[in-house]
Design a protein around this motif. Structure first.
Motif, PDB file in Angstrom:
ATOM      1  N   MET A 105       0.816  -1.209   0.000  1.00 44.38           N
ATOM      2  CA  MET A 105       0.000   0.000   0.000  1.00 44.38           C
ATOM      3  C   MET A 105       0.849   1.258   0.000  1.00 44.38           C
ATOM      4  N   LEU A 106       1.989   1.224   0.678  1.00 43.53           N
ATOM      5  CA  LEU A 106       2.902   2.363   0.657  1.00 43.53           C
ATOM      6  C   LEU A 106       3.411   2.613  -0.756  1.00 43.53           C
ATOM      7  N   MET A 107       3.678   1.551  -1.482  1.00 48.33           N
ATOM      8  CA  MET A 107       4.134   1.691  -2.866  1.00 48.33           C
ATOM      9  C   MET A 107       3.015   2.211  -3.758  1.00 48.33           C
ATOM     10  N   THR A 108       1.783   1.802  -3.452  1.00 49.76           N
ATOM     11  CA  THR A 108       0.634   2.309  -4.210  1.00 49.76           C
ATOM     12  C   THR A 108       0.444   3.796  -3.966  1.00 49.76           C
ATOM     13  N   ALA A 109       0.602   4.215  -2.721  1.00 51.58           N
ATOM     14  CA  ALA A 109       0.381   5.614  -2.354  1.00 51.58           C
ATOM     15  C   ALA A 109       1.476   6.535  -2.857  1.00 51.58           C
ATOM     16  N   TYR A 110       2.726   6.051  -2.848  1.00 47.44           N
ATOM     17  CA  TYR A 110       3.857   6.925  -3.166  1.00 47.44           C
ATOM     18  C   TYR A 110       4.600   6.545  -4.441  1.00 47.44           C
ATOM     19  N   GLY A 111       4.145   5.534  -5.132  1.00 54.34           N
ATOM     20  CA  GLY A 111       4.818   5.137  -6.364  1.00 54.34           C
ATOM     21  C   GLY A 111       6.229   4.634  -6.089  1.00 54.34           C
ATOM     22  N   GLY A 112       7.186   5.121  -6.888  1.00 51.98           N
ATOM     23  CA  GLY A 112       8.576   4.708  -6.733  1.00 51.98           C
ATOM     24  C   GLY A 112       9.150   5.068  -5.375  1.00 51.98           C
ATOM     25  N   LYS A 113       8.695   6.199  -4.817  1.00 53.85           N
ATOM     26  CA  LYS A 113       9.190   6.615  -3.503  1.00 53.85           C
ATOM     27  C   LYS A 113       8.694   5.696  -2.392  1.00 53.85           C
ATOM     28  N   GLY A 114       7.642   4.957  -2.678  1.00 54.59           N
ATOM     29  CA  GLY A 114       7.113   4.027  -1.697  1.00 54.59           C
ATOM     30  C   GLY A 114       8.098   2.920  -1.349  1.00 54.59           C
ATOM     31  N   ILE A 115       8.985   2.578  -2.303  1.00 52.77           N
ATOM     32  CA  ILE A 115      10.005   1.562  -2.031  1.00 52.77           C
ATOM     33  C   ILE A 115      10.958   2.078  -0.957  1.00 52.77           C
ATOM     34  N   LEU A 116      11.394   3.362  -1.135  1.00 49.74           N
ATOM     35  CA  LEU A 116      12.273   3.978  -0.136  1.00 49.74           C
ATOM     36  C   LEU A 116      11.570   4.091   1.213  1.00 49.74           C
ATOM     37  N   LEU A 117      10.298   4.471   1.177  1.00 52.27           N
ATOM     38  CA  LEU A 117       9.528   4.616   2.415  1.00 52.27           C
ATOM     39  C   LEU A 117       9.378   3.274   3.130  1.00 52.27           C
ATOM     40  N   SER A 118       9.155   2.212   2.360  1.00 49.41           N
ATOM     41  CA  SER A 118       9.042   0.876   2.963  1.00 49.41           C
ATOM     42  C   SER A 118      10.360   0.454   3.611  1.00 49.41           C
ATOM     43  N   ILE A 119      11.466   0.771   2.932  1.00 43.83           N
ATOM     44  CA  ILE A 119      12.787   0.414   3.464  1.00 43.83           C
ATOM     45  C   ILE A 119      13.077   1.167   4.749  1.00 43.83           C
ATOM     46  N   LEU A 120      12.698   2.442   4.798  1.00 42.94           N
ATOM     47  CA  LEU A 120      13.007   3.273   5.963  1.00 42.94           C
ATOM     48  C   LEU A 120      12.006   3.119   7.105  1.00 42.94           C
ATOM     49  N   ALA A 121      10.719   2.948   6.761  1.00 42.01           N
ATOM     50  CA  ALA A 121       9.673   2.945   7.792  1.00 42.01           C
ATOM     51  C   ALA A 121       9.227   1.558   8.234  1.00 42.01           C
ATOM     52  N   VAL A 122       9.371   0.565   7.370  1.00 39.91           N
ATOM     53  CA  VAL A 122       8.849  -0.773   7.679  1.00 39.91           C
ATOM     54  C   VAL A 122       9.969  -1.790   7.922  1.00 39.91           C
ATOM     55  N   VAL A 187      10.982   3.342  17.515  1.00 39.67           N
ATOM     56  CA  VAL A 187      10.766   4.621  18.203  1.00 39.67           C
ATOM     57  C   VAL A 187      11.969   5.546  18.049  1.00 39.67           C
ATOM     58  N   GLY A 188      13.174   4.982  18.138  1.00 39.34           N
ATOM     59  CA  GLY A 188      14.372   5.817  18.116  1.00 39.34           C
ATOM     60  C   GLY A 188      14.927   6.105  16.738  1.00 39.34           C
ATOM     61  N   VAL A 189      14.883   5.108  15.836  1.00 34.51           N
ATOM     62  CA  VAL A 189      15.525   5.257  14.524  1.00 34.51           C
ATOM     63  C   VAL A 189      14.516   5.597  13.432  1.00 34.51           C
ATOM     64  N   VAL A 190      13.463   4.785  13.321  1.00 31.59           N
ATOM     65  CA  VAL A 190      12.479   4.982  12.253  1.00 31.59           C
ATOM     66  C   VAL A 190      11.781   6.329  12.372  1.00 31.59           C
ATOM     67  N   SER A 191      11.442   6.735  13.595  1.00 27.26           N
ATOM     68  CA  SER A 191      10.793   8.039  13.801  1.00 27.26           C
ATOM     69  C   SER A 191      11.666   9.171  13.293  1.00 27.26           C
ATOM     70  N   GLY A 192      12.984   9.030  13.495  1.00 24.01           N
ATOM     71  CA  GLY A 192      13.925  10.042  12.991  1.00 24.01           C
ATOM     72  C   GLY A 192      13.944  10.096  11.479  1.00 24.01           C
ATOM     73  N   PHE A 193      13.901   8.923  10.825  1.00 24.16           N
ATOM     74  CA  PHE A 193      13.827   8.877   9.367  1.00 24.16           C
ATOM     75  C   PHE A 193      12.568   9.578   8.861  1.00 24.16           C
ATOM     76  N   MET A 194      11.449   9.273   9.507  1.00 25.05           N
ATOM     77  CA  MET A 194      10.162   9.797   9.058  1.00 25.05           C
ATOM     78  C   MET A 194      10.102  11.323   9.155  1.00 25.05           C
ATOM     79  N   ARG A 195      10.713  11.873  10.169  1.00 24.04           N
ATOM     80  CA  ARG A 195      10.697  13.342  10.332  1.00 24.04           C
ATOM     81  C   ARG A 195      11.459  14.058   9.232  1.00 24.04           C
ATOM     82  N   HIS A 196      12.419  13.386   8.607  1.00 18.67           N
ATOM     83  CA  HIS A 196      13.270  14.031   7.618  1.00 18.67           C
ATOM     84  C   HIS A 196      12.916  13.685   6.174  1.00 18.67           C
TER      85      HIS A 196
END
Length: 200
Positions: A105-122, A187-196
Motif C-alpha cells: 500500500m505504501l508503494m501504491t500511495a507513493y509510487g517509486g518513492k514508496g520503495i524507499l519509504l518501505s525500506i526506511l519505515a517498515v 521509536v528511536g531510529v524509524v521516527s527520525g527517518f520519518m521526520r526528515h
C-alpha cells in the motif's frame, strides 16, 4: 535417547520450513490484496495513506511495545493449548498478511518513492520482528506437539514436563529482549527517518 533427539530435531526443522513458507505466502497474499484494493480506488487509497502519515503523531514506547507484544504473546499462548496451534497460526498469518499489505500500500500511495519509504519505515524493526515471530511460531508448534505426545504416550514424568515448560517460558522471556530491541529501533531510529522525509 539419541535417536529420539534426532527425531525431534528433524521435526523442529520441518516445522521451521513450514512456518517460513507460511510467512512468505501470507506476505504475498497481503501484497496481492493491496494491489487489488489500490487499483480499484487508487486515488482515494493513496490520499488516505498520505494523510494518515502526515497527520499521525509519534507513538510512545509503551504503545509500540504493546502493539508488537500482543502478537508475540498470543503465538506463545497458543503453544500451551491442545488446539492452540490454530490460534497461533491465525495470529501469525494475520501478521504476515498485514506486513505484505502495508508495504504494498505504501508503494501504491507513493509510487517509486514508496520503495524507499518501505525500506526506511517498515524494514528496520521488521529485521528483528520477522525472525522473532517465525522463531516463536516454530516454538509454539514444537512445544504444542510435545505436550500432545507426552499426554498421549505418557512417556515423560512430571520432572521432564516441568523442564519443557520452563524451557518454553525462558523462550518467551528471551523474545521480550528481542521485542524491546525492535521497539527501540522503531521509536528511536524509524521516527527520525520519518521526520526528515520531505515527500510525506
Amino acid at each position: 535417547m539419541k535417536q529420539q533427539k534426532r527425531e525431534w530435531m528433524k521435526r523442529g526443522q520441518m516445522i521451521f520450513i513450514i512456518v517460513c513458507l507460511s510467512f512468505l505466502l501470507g506476505s504475498l497474499g497481503g501484497s496481492v490484496a493491496a494491489n487489488i484494493v489500490g487499483h480499484s480506488g487508487k486515488e482515494s487509497t493513496a490520499l488516505f495513506f498520505k494523510e494518515a502519515l502526515k497527520s499521525g503523531t509519534e507513538a510512545g514506547f509503551g504503545y509500540v511495545f504493546w502493539k508488537y507484544l500482543k502478537y508475540d504473546l498470543l503465538i506463545w499462548l497458543g503453544g500451551w493449548l491442545t488446539s492452540g496451534i490454530f490460534l497461533s497460526g491465525c495470529v501469525f498469518l494475520f501478521r504476515s498478511v498485514s506486513l505484505g499489505f502495508t508495504s504494498a500500500m505504501l508503494m501504491t500511495a507513493y509510487g517509486g518513492k514508496g520503495i524507499l519509504l518501505s525500506i526506511l519505515a517498515v524494514l528496520p524493526q521488521n529485521l528483528v520482528l520477522i525472525p522473532l515471530y517465525i522463531f516463536m511460531m516454530t516454538a509454539s508448534f514444537y512445544y504444542a506437539s510435545v505436550w500432545h505426545e507426552n499426554g498421549a504416550r505418557q512417556r515423560a514424568g512430571k520432572r521432564e514436563k516441568r523442564r519443557k515448560q520452563t524451557e518454553y517460558c525462558i523462550l518467551m522471556g528471551a523474545s521480550l529482549v528481542a521485542l524491546l530491541l525492535a521497539v527501540g529501533i522503531e521509536v528511536g531510529v524509524v521516527s527520525g527517518f520519518m521526520r526528515h522525509l520531505s515527500f510525506l
